[in-house]
Design a protein around this motif. Structure first.
Motif, PDB file in Angstrom:
ATOM      1  N   HIS A  15       0.831  -1.204   0.054  1.00 10.93           N
ATOM      2  CA  HIS A  15       0.033   0.105  -0.012  1.00 10.93           C
ATOM      3  C   HIS A  15       1.122   1.387  -0.061  1.00 10.93           C
ATOM      4  O   HIS A  15       1.898   1.264   0.689  1.00 10.93           O
ATOM      5  CB  HIS A  15      -0.877   0.030   1.189  1.00 10.93           C
ATOM      6  N   THR A  16       0.389   2.115  -0.717  1.00  7.86           N
ATOM      7  CA  THR A  16       1.050   3.536  -0.827  1.00  7.86           C
ATOM      8  C   THR A  16       0.119   4.655  -0.712  1.00  7.86           C
ATOM      9  O   THR A  16      -0.917   4.568  -1.357  1.00  7.86           O
ATOM     10  CB  THR A  16       1.849   3.711  -2.153  1.00  7.86           C
ATOM     11  N   ASN A  17       0.394   5.571   0.236  1.00  6.00           N
ATOM     12  CA  ASN A  17      -0.206   7.199  -0.065  1.00  6.00           C
ATOM     13  C   ASN A  17       0.524   8.122  -0.777  1.00  6.00           C
ATOM     14  O   ASN A  17       0.009   9.172  -0.847  1.00  6.00           O
ATOM     15  CB  ASN A  17      -0.219   7.389   1.551  1.00  6.00           C
ATOM     16  N   SER A  18       1.298   7.618  -1.825  1.00  5.17           N
ATOM     17  CA  SER A  18       1.967   8.380  -2.595  1.00  5.17           C
ATOM     18  C   SER A  18       2.729   7.862  -3.881  1.00  5.17           C
ATOM     19  O   SER A  18       3.981   7.325  -3.509  1.00  5.17           O
ATOM     20  CB  SER A  18       3.015   9.437  -1.726  1.00  5.17           C
ATOM     21  N   PHE A  19       2.190   7.510  -4.711  1.00  2.00           N
ATOM     22  CA  PHE A  19       2.806   6.878  -5.944  1.00  2.00           C
ATOM     23  C   PHE A  19       3.094   8.031  -6.695  1.00  2.00           C
ATOM     24  O   PHE A  19       2.023   8.495  -7.475  1.00  2.00           O
ATOM     25  CB  PHE A  19       1.826   5.643  -6.643  1.00  2.00           C
ATOM     26  N   ILE A  20       4.554   8.127  -7.023  1.00  2.00           N
ATOM     27  CA  ILE A  20       4.980   9.245  -7.699  1.00  2.00           C
ATOM     28  C   ILE A  20       4.565  10.621  -7.358  1.00  2.00           C
ATOM     29  O   ILE A  20       5.464  11.518  -7.013  1.00  2.00           O
ATOM     30  CB  ILE A  20       4.333   9.146  -9.250  1.00  2.00           C
ATOM     31  N   VAL A  21       3.326  10.837  -6.842  1.00  2.00           N
ATOM     32  CA  VAL A  21       2.961  12.108  -6.255  1.00  2.00           C
ATOM     33  C   VAL A  21       1.877  11.670  -5.066  1.00  2.00           C
ATOM     34  O   VAL A  21       1.153  10.764  -5.142  1.00  2.00           O
ATOM     35  CB  VAL A  21       2.181  12.922  -7.327  1.00  2.00           C
ATOM     36  N   PRO A  22       1.809  12.532  -4.162  1.00  2.00           N
ATOM     37  CA  PRO A  22       0.896  12.262  -3.098  1.00  2.00           C
ATOM     38  C   PRO A  22      -0.580  11.981  -3.410  1.00  2.00           C
ATOM     39  O   PRO A  22      -1.135  11.285  -2.767  1.00  2.00           O
ATOM     40  CB  PRO A  22       0.887  13.559  -1.955  1.00  2.00           C
ATOM     41  N   ASP A  23      -1.076  12.511  -4.346  1.00  2.00           N
ATOM     42  CA  ASP A  23      -2.405  12.524  -4.734  1.00  2.00           C
ATOM     43  C   ASP A  23      -2.815  11.119  -5.376  1.00  2.00           C
ATOM     44  O   ASP A  23      -4.060  10.871  -5.516  1.00  2.00           O
ATOM     45  CB  ASP A  23      -2.964  13.443  -5.711  1.00  2.00           C
ATOM     46  N   LEU A  24      -1.922  10.373  -5.703  1.00  2.00           N
ATOM     47  CA  LEU A  24      -2.111   8.729  -6.254  1.00  2.00           C
ATOM     48  C   LEU A  24      -1.861   7.753  -5.337  1.00  2.00           C
ATOM     49  O   LEU A  24      -0.766   7.764  -4.643  1.00  2.00           O
ATOM     50  CB  LEU A  24      -1.222   8.495  -7.400  1.00  2.00           C
ATOM     51  N   GLN A  25      -3.051   7.305  -4.847  1.00  2.00           N
ATOM     52  CA  GLN A  25      -2.665   6.320  -3.554  1.00  2.00           C
ATOM     53  C   GLN A  25      -3.298   4.972  -4.134  1.00  2.00           C
ATOM     54  O   GLN A  25      -4.491   4.880  -4.656  1.00  2.00           O
ATOM     55  CB  GLN A  25      -3.371   6.835  -2.468  1.00  2.00           C
TER      56      GLN A  25
END
Length: 180
Positions: A15-25
């Motif tokens: 799980h990620t709360n920031s894929f490349i940028v914080p708005d992609l989770q």
């Protein structure tokens, strides 16, 4: 696609709360299996607010297909609409499927930089599963297979409920006379 393949969930560590940028989770594993959502109110890259980006694995991987599963909460008729937009303009496309309770009801290839849509009405029982599946194209490679995925599923009201509501409306406005 093999309908009886076991579904493997992402690990908690994926799980990620920031894929490349914080708005992609969402979820991203080390093998590049991706399921992320734009959680912002703005366009991020190619993703609009609430849109999902999914990416499959190559066909040699143990978990080749990326599966988005929806489970019917109640028995009834449901309309579903789904769309897949393959972002890259190169490669051989991606395998796209809709699978109802392990049986494929829609199969197609989404070509480079193209969109495929599908919609159907289904009579479902509570607990039925509807899987939206993405796999690599004919080459089995997953290079440039990032795909924007959208789905809408709505319960269709029973005709008898609509009819009963319609005939009840005039009675809402009926007044009772007071006897003198």
């Amino acid at each position: 696609m093999v309908a009886s393949t076991t579904l493997s969930l992402f690990a908690v560590s994926d799980h990620t709360n920031s894929f490349i940028v914080p708005d992609l989770q969402g979820w991203v594993n080390t093998s590049f299996l991706i399921t992320v959502v734009n959680v912002s109110a703005a366009i991020v890259g190619d993703l609009g607010p609430g849109q999902m980006l999914i990416h499959p694995m190559p066909s040699v991987a143990s978990n080749t297909f990326n599966v988005i599963r929806w489970t019917a909460p109640a028995t009834g008729n449901y309309n579903f609409g789904a769309s897949w937009f393959r972002v890259s303009a190169s490669g051989d496309g991606v395998d796209s499927h809709v699978v109802l309770n392990g049986v494929s009801i829609f199969d197609t290839i989404v070509g480079p930089a193209s969109t495929v849509t599908e919609s159907q009405m289904l009579n479902l029982t509570a607990g039925n599963t509807l899987d939206f599946v993405l796999g690599p194209g004919a080459s089995g490679l997953n290079d440039d297979d990032s795909t924007i995925f959208n789905a809408t599923i709505t319960l269709v009201p029973e005709p008898s409920s609509v009819f009963l509501a319609a005939i009840a409306v005039p009675f809402l406005f009926r007044r009772q006379r007071n006897p003198k």
